[in-house]
Design a protein around this motif. Structure first.
Motif, PDB file in Angstrom:
ATOM      1  N   LEU A   1       4.730   8.759   3.336  1.00 25.26           N
ATOM      2  CA  LEU A   1       4.702  10.212   3.521  1.00 25.26           C
ATOM      3  C   LEU A   1       4.161  10.880   2.256  1.00 25.26           C
ATOM      4  O   LEU A   1       4.898  11.425   1.433  1.00 25.26           O
ATOM      5  CB  LEU A   1       6.113  10.715   3.849  1.00 25.26           C
ATOM      6  N   ASP A   2       2.845  10.824   2.098  1.00 23.51           N
ATOM      7  CA  ASP A   2       2.212  11.353   0.888  1.00 23.51           C
ATOM      8  C   ASP A   2       2.456  12.850   0.721  1.00 23.51           C
ATOM      9  O   ASP A   2       2.761  13.321  -0.378  1.00 23.51           O
ATOM     10  CB  ASP A   2       0.701  11.076   0.928  1.00 23.51           C
ATOM     11  N   GLY A   3       2.312  13.602   1.797  1.00 27.47           N
ATOM     12  CA  GLY A   3       2.505  15.049   1.722  1.00 27.47           C
ATOM     13  C   GLY A   3       3.928  15.422   1.362  1.00 27.47           C
ATOM     14  O   GLY A   3       4.167  16.329   0.555  1.00 27.47           O
ATOM     15  N   THR A   4       4.895  14.728   1.942  1.00 25.00           N
ATOM     16  CA  THR A   4       6.300  14.981   1.638  1.00 25.00           C
ATOM     17  C   THR A   4       6.598  14.673   0.181  1.00 25.00           C
ATOM     18  O   THR A   4       7.343  15.401  -0.487  1.00 25.00           O
ATOM     19  CB  THR A   4       7.200  14.118   2.548  1.00 25.00           C
ATOM     20  N   ASN A   5       6.003  13.614  -0.354  1.00 21.39           N
ATOM     21  CA  ASN A   5       6.244  13.239  -1.742  1.00 21.39           C
ATOM     22  C   ASN A   5       5.671  14.260  -2.718  1.00 21.39           C
ATOM     23  O   ASN A   5       6.311  14.614  -3.708  1.00 21.39           O
ATOM     24  CB  ASN A   5       5.636  11.860  -2.016  1.00 21.39           C
ATOM     25  N   ILE A   6       4.451  14.740  -2.433  1.00 15.46           N
ATOM     26  CA  ILE A   6       3.870  15.782  -3.278  1.00 15.46           C
ATOM     27  C   ILE A   6       4.758  17.019  -3.264  1.00 15.46           C
ATOM     28  O   ILE A   6       5.031  17.632  -4.306  1.00 15.46           O
ATOM     29  CB  ILE A   6       2.452  16.142  -2.781  1.00 15.46           C
TER      30      ILE A   6
ATOM     31  N   LEU B   1      -3.538  23.114  -2.555  1.00 16.03           N
ATOM     32  CA  LEU B   1      -4.581  22.647  -3.456  1.00 16.03           C
ATOM     33  C   LEU B   1      -4.309  21.225  -3.924  1.00 16.03           C
ATOM     34  O   LEU B   1      -5.208  20.379  -3.967  1.00 16.03           O
ATOM     35  CB  LEU B   1      -4.685  23.589  -4.655  1.00 16.03           C
ATOM     36  N   THR B   2      -3.048  20.945  -4.245  1.00 18.56           N
ATOM     37  CA  THR B   2      -2.678  19.606  -4.704  1.00 18.56           C
ATOM     38  C   THR B   2      -2.852  18.575  -3.607  1.00 18.56           C
ATOM     39  O   THR B   2      -3.328  17.457  -3.854  1.00 18.56           O
ATOM     40  CB  THR B   2      -1.218  19.603  -5.195  1.00 18.56           C
TER      41      THR B   2
ATOM     42  N   GLY C   1      -8.868  14.255  -1.560  1.00 18.64           N
ATOM     43  CA  GLY C   1     -10.251  14.148  -1.999  1.00 18.64           C
ATOM     44  C   GLY C   1     -10.477  13.216  -3.172  1.00 18.64           C
ATOM     45  O   GLY C   1     -11.489  12.506  -3.224  1.00 18.64           O
ATOM     46  N   VAL C   2      -9.537  13.203  -4.122  1.00 16.61           N
ATOM     47  CA  VAL C   2      -9.736  12.431  -5.350  1.00 16.61           C
ATOM     48  C   VAL C   2      -9.163  11.017  -5.257  1.00 16.61           C
ATOM     49  O   VAL C   2      -9.675  10.091  -5.877  1.00 16.61           O
ATOM     50  CB  VAL C   2      -9.118  13.179  -6.557  1.00 16.61           C
ATOM     51  N   ILE C   3      -8.094  10.837  -4.475  1.00 18.00           N
ATOM     52  CA  ILE C   3      -7.456   9.521  -4.394  1.00 18.00           C
ATOM     53  C   ILE C   3      -7.778   8.812  -3.081  1.00 18.00           C
ATOM     54  O   ILE C   3      -8.259   7.669  -3.074  1.00 18.00           O
ATOM     55  CB  ILE C   3      -5.926   9.657  -4.574  1.00 18.00           C
ATOM     56  N   LEU C   4      -7.538   9.476  -1.945  1.00 15.25           N
ATOM     57  CA  LEU C   4      -7.746   8.806  -0.665  1.00 15.25           C
ATOM     58  C   LEU C   4      -9.223   8.613  -0.329  1.00 15.25           C
ATOM     59  O   LEU C   4      -9.595   7.595   0.264  1.00 15.25           O
ATOM     60  CB  LEU C   4      -7.051   9.585   0.461  1.00 15.25           C
ATOM     61  N   ALA C   5     -10.065   9.573  -0.679  1.00 17.41           N
ATOM     62  CA  ALA C   5     -11.498   9.453  -0.358  1.00 17.41           C
ATOM     63  C   ALA C   5     -12.144   8.234  -1.020  1.00 17.41           C
ATOM     64  O   ALA C   5     -12.854   7.469  -0.349  1.00 17.41           O
ATOM     65  CB  ALA C   5     -12.236  10.737  -0.745  1.00 17.41           C
ATOM     66  N   PRO C   6     -11.927   7.990  -2.321  1.00 20.38           N
ATOM     67  CA  PRO C   6     -12.481   6.765  -2.920  1.00 20.38           C
ATOM     68  C   PRO C   6     -11.905   5.485  -2.321  1.00 20.38           C
ATOM     69  O   PRO C   6     -12.625   4.484  -2.191  1.00 20.38           O
ATOM     70  CB  PRO C   6     -12.093   6.895  -4.403  1.00 20.38           C
ATOM     71  N   VAL C   7     -10.614   5.520  -1.947  1.00 21.31           N
ATOM     72  CA  VAL C   7      -9.998   4.350  -1.308  1.00 21.31           C
ATOM     73  C   VAL C   7     -10.702   4.060   0.022  1.00 21.31           C
ATOM     74  O   VAL C   7     -11.017   2.906   0.333  1.00 21.31           O
ATOM     75  CB  VAL C   7      -8.486   4.585  -1.072  1.00 21.31           C
TER      76      VAL C   7
ATOM     77  N   TYR D   1       0.843  -1.205   0.000  1.00 26.39           N
ATOM     78  CA  TYR D   1       0.000   0.000   0.000  1.00 26.39           C
ATOM     79  C   TYR D   1       0.878   1.254   0.000  1.00 26.39           C
ATOM     80  O   TYR D   1       0.640   2.190  -0.774  1.00 26.39           O
ATOM     81  CB  TYR D   1      -0.908  -0.018   1.230  1.00 26.39           C
ATOM     82  N   PHE D   2       1.888   1.292   0.875  1.00 29.60           N
ATOM     83  CA  PHE D   2       2.763   2.465   0.979  1.00 29.60           C
ATOM     84  C   PHE D   2       3.449   2.755  -0.352  1.00 29.60           C
ATOM     85  O   PHE D   2       3.529   3.917  -0.784  1.00 29.60           O
ATOM     86  CB  PHE D   2       3.828   2.243   2.064  1.00 29.60           C
ATOM     87  N   LEU D   3       3.978   1.724  -0.988  1.00 34.50           N
ATOM     88  CA  LEU D   3       4.707   1.911  -2.240  1.00 34.50           C
ATOM     89  C   LEU D   3       3.795   2.479  -3.322  1.00 34.50           C
ATOM     90  O   LEU D   3       4.164   3.415  -4.042  1.00 34.50           O
ATOM     91  CB  LEU D   3       5.294   0.573  -2.704  1.00 34.50           C
ATOM     92  N   LEU D   4       2.582   1.944  -3.424  1.00 30.08           N
ATOM     93  CA  LEU D   4       1.654   2.389  -4.456  1.00 30.08           C
ATOM     94  C   LEU D   4       1.245   3.844  -4.262  1.00 30.08           C
ATOM     95  O   LEU D   4       1.351   4.667  -5.190  1.00 30.08           O
ATOM     96  CB  LEU D   4       0.409   1.494  -4.448  1.00 30.08           C
ATOM     97  N   PHE D   5       0.808   4.192  -3.051  1.00 30.11           N
ATOM     98  CA  PHE D   5       0.258   5.535  -2.853  1.00 30.11           C
ATOM     99  C   PHE D   5       1.338   6.596  -2.689  1.00 30.11           C
ATOM    100  O   PHE D   5       1.105   7.768  -3.018  1.00 30.11           O
ATOM    101  CB  PHE D   5      -0.714   5.520  -1.671  1.00 30.11           C
ATOM    102  N   SER D   6       2.515   6.231  -2.228  1.00 31.57           N
ATOM    103  CA  SER D   6       3.624   7.184  -2.196  1.00 31.57           C
ATOM    104  C   SER D   6       4.031   7.553  -3.615  1.00 31.57           C
ATOM    105  O   SER D   6       4.323   8.722  -3.911  1.00 31.57           O
ATOM    106  CB  SER D   6       4.822   6.581  -1.455  1.00 31.57           C
ATOM    107  N   THR D   7       4.048   6.568  -4.496  1.00 30.29           N
ATOM    108  CA  THR D   7       4.373   6.823  -5.897  1.00 30.29           C
ATOM    109  C   THR D   7       3.304   7.680  -6.554  1.00 30.29           C
ATOM    110  O   THR D   7       3.603   8.594  -7.336  1.00 30.29           O
ATOM    111  CB  THR D   7       4.526   5.498  -6.666  1.00 30.29           C
ATOM    112  N   LEU D   8       2.039   7.396  -6.236  1.00 24.31           N
ATOM    113  CA  LEU D   8       0.939   8.217  -6.760  1.00 24.31           C
ATOM    114  C   LEU D   8       1.078   9.668  -6.318  1.00 24.31           C
ATOM    115  O   LEU D   8       0.832  10.594  -7.091  1.00 24.31           O
ATOM    116  CB  LEU D   8      -0.404   7.653  -6.293  1.00 24.31           C
ATOM    117  N   ALA D   9       1.475   9.881  -5.059  1.00 27.00           N
ATOM    118  CA  ALA D   9       1.634  11.239  -4.540  1.00 27.00           C
ATOM    119  C   ALA D   9       2.731  11.987  -5.299  1.00 27.00           C
ATOM    120  O   ALA D   9       2.577  13.166  -5.642  1.00 27.00           O
ATOM    121  CB  ALA D   9       1.959  11.191  -3.044  1.00 27.00           C
ATOM    122  N   LEU D  10       3.839  11.307  -5.567  1.00 28.42           N
ATOM    123  CA  LEU D  10       4.918  11.918  -6.346  1.00 28.42           C
ATOM    124  C   LEU D  10       4.423  12.292  -7.741  1.00 28.42           C
ATOM    125  O   LEU D  10       4.710  13.378  -8.254  1.00 28.42           O
ATOM    126  CB  LEU D  10       6.097  10.949  -6.467  1.00 28.42           C
ATOM    127  N   PHE D  11       3.671  11.391  -8.344  1.00 27.59           N
ATOM    128  CA  PHE D  11       3.172  11.616  -9.701  1.00 27.59           C
ATOM    129  C   PHE D  11       2.181  12.776  -9.727  1.00 27.59           C
ATOM    130  O   PHE D  11       2.206  13.608 -10.649  1.00 27.59           O
ATOM    131  CB  PHE D  11       2.518  10.335 -10.213  1.00 27.59           C
TER     132      PHE D  11
END
Length: 429
Positions: A316-321, A242-243, A249-255, A94-104
């Protein structure tokens, strides 16, 4: 014995009918007063820094015992050691997938909005010495160094190092040892459970100082940097916030929805902890309370004990963004062209360098320095552009990291079949 998990949003059961006894309200008042004092009396506000620092040190003091007791009693109470490995594998996936999504996401939004375009800053005129300390810390970060740092010098050294992963490693090893001994270790396991009850009571006591800590931290931030600092780089700050909101809202909320709970209700449930994170700009300040609240909401002790501490270093989603967006901002502001290859390299390096960052103030800036040092296309001196607003960015990083780890824990608990849906519904309702 399983330690009782107190509701940290209330000071005592007898005062629940009084709104001003709510931790959330007290922290909110401290936050507002801190902003007012820092703005109208900046020198005095800056002098209040020790209040925030002292509170964060108090919380960090108790983090190691919380993780130690929670993880050991959790693993010792599991049906099999296979369950431990399964939970860990699911959490890391889970961490690997969503951390990568945050960077993207940070990369995409940075390219679309381009917050640094038009500034036309000559990189040669920037003060590189302003970020020298961060560069020095960044050079210490490497994959091998990070992995070796997880292993403490001594068994007891894990509790004095301040490293979450070291404590987690020791707790997992002791928990596995107790589980394999079975009934022979029942007395020791019970004693650790009793110790855990004391530790959680101590957490409840320390949280009484949260409003004062938030007041001091916010007064210092506004007093030293001033609200006018926000206007100078408002485009970057607004884009980053905003990001982060978009990611939540768009990624974590549906999860969260697919896992059977409302993210909005979860945020309301964790409102006191979120205010604490906002005021101190540190997600670690609310780590013990987060573990308490998630367990009270129906997640099993075993999952909470393994996922939350690990997530504080690997999710660390926020750090990656922040890292991909800040790197693009520096390139745009200094008119440094970045090819698709350069941006993909930036993403890969950021993915690796972010894994060892702790959820404390300033870690995102150090990790950014580590990333830029490996991607020579972006002038590392450009970090001086955002040094003054990093404190304000740190608050958003910490909030996003905190929410991301709360969602991750409940999702992994749901995957593992270790989430009491009725308790979760009552807690969030």
């Amino acid at each position: 014995m399983t330690p009782r998990t107190p509701d940290t949003d209330q000071i005592a059961p007898s005062t629940r009918d009084r709104w001003y006894h709510s931790l959330y309200v007290q922290v909110l008042i401290g936050l507002v007063l801190g902003i007012a004092v820092g703005h109208f009396f900046p020198a005095f506000g800056e002098s209040l820094k020790p209040l925030g620092d002292a509170f964060i040190k108090l919380v960090k003091m108790i983090i190691a015992p919380v993780i130690f007791c929670t993880v050991i009693t959790g693993i010792a109470g599991m049906n099999s050691l296979e369950s431990v490995g399964r939970v860990g594998a699911k959490a890391l996936s889970y961490f690997l997938l969503f951390s990568t999504l945050a960077l993207f996401v940070g990369l995409v939004v940075g390219n679309v909005i381009q917050p640094g375009a038009g500034l036309n800053i000559d990189a040669a005129t920037l003060r590189a010495d302003a970020v020298t300390d961060y560069q020095a810390k960044a050079h210490d970060q490497s994959i091998v160094g990070f992995l070796l740092a997880i292993i403490p010098d001594t068994l007891l050294g894990a509790f004095t190092s301040g490293q979450i992963l070291q404590v987690l490693l020791v707790a997992v090893l002791i928990g596995v040892a107790l589980a394999t001994l079975g009934e022979r270790a029942a007395r020791i396991t019970s004693m650790i459970g009793e110790l855990g009850a004391v530790v959680f009571k101590l957490v409840e006591i320390l949280m009484r100082a949260a409003p004062l800590g938030v007041f001091g931290a916010m007064a210092f931030t506004i007093g030293k940097y001033g609200l006018e600092t926000l206007s100078s780089l408002a485009s970057l700050i607004a884009t980053f916030y905003l990001t982060s909101a978009l990611f939540i809202g768009v990624i974590l909320a549906p999860v969260a929805w697919t896992a059977g709970f409302s993210l909005l209700k979860l945020i309301v449930y964790l409102r006191a902890e979120l205010m604490l994170v906002l005021g101190t700009a540190s997600s670690e300040a609310a780590l013990p309370s987060l573990m308490t609240k998630l367990e009270a909401a129906g997640a099993s002790r075993q999952v909470v004990g393994l996922v939350v501490p690990t997530g504080y270093s690997f999710n660390l989603d926020g750090t990656n963004i922040y890292m991909t967006m800040a790197a693009l901002f520096i390139a745009q502001a200094t008119n440094t062209p970045l090819s698709v290859h350069d941006q993909l390299l930036l993403l890969v390096v950021a993915m690796i360098s972010s894994k060892g960052a702790a959820g404390v103030t300033g870690s995102g800036f150090v990790t950014l320095a580590a990333t830029l040092s490996v991607v020579p296309s972006v002038p590392i001196a450009g970090m001086a552009l955002i040094l003054g607003i990093d404190r304000f960015m740190s608050e958003c990083r910490a909030l996003t990291n905190f929410i991301g780890n709360a969602v991750a824990t409940l999702v992994v608990a749901r995957w593992e079949g270790a989430l009491d849906k009725d308790r979760l519904r009552r807690a969030l309702g």
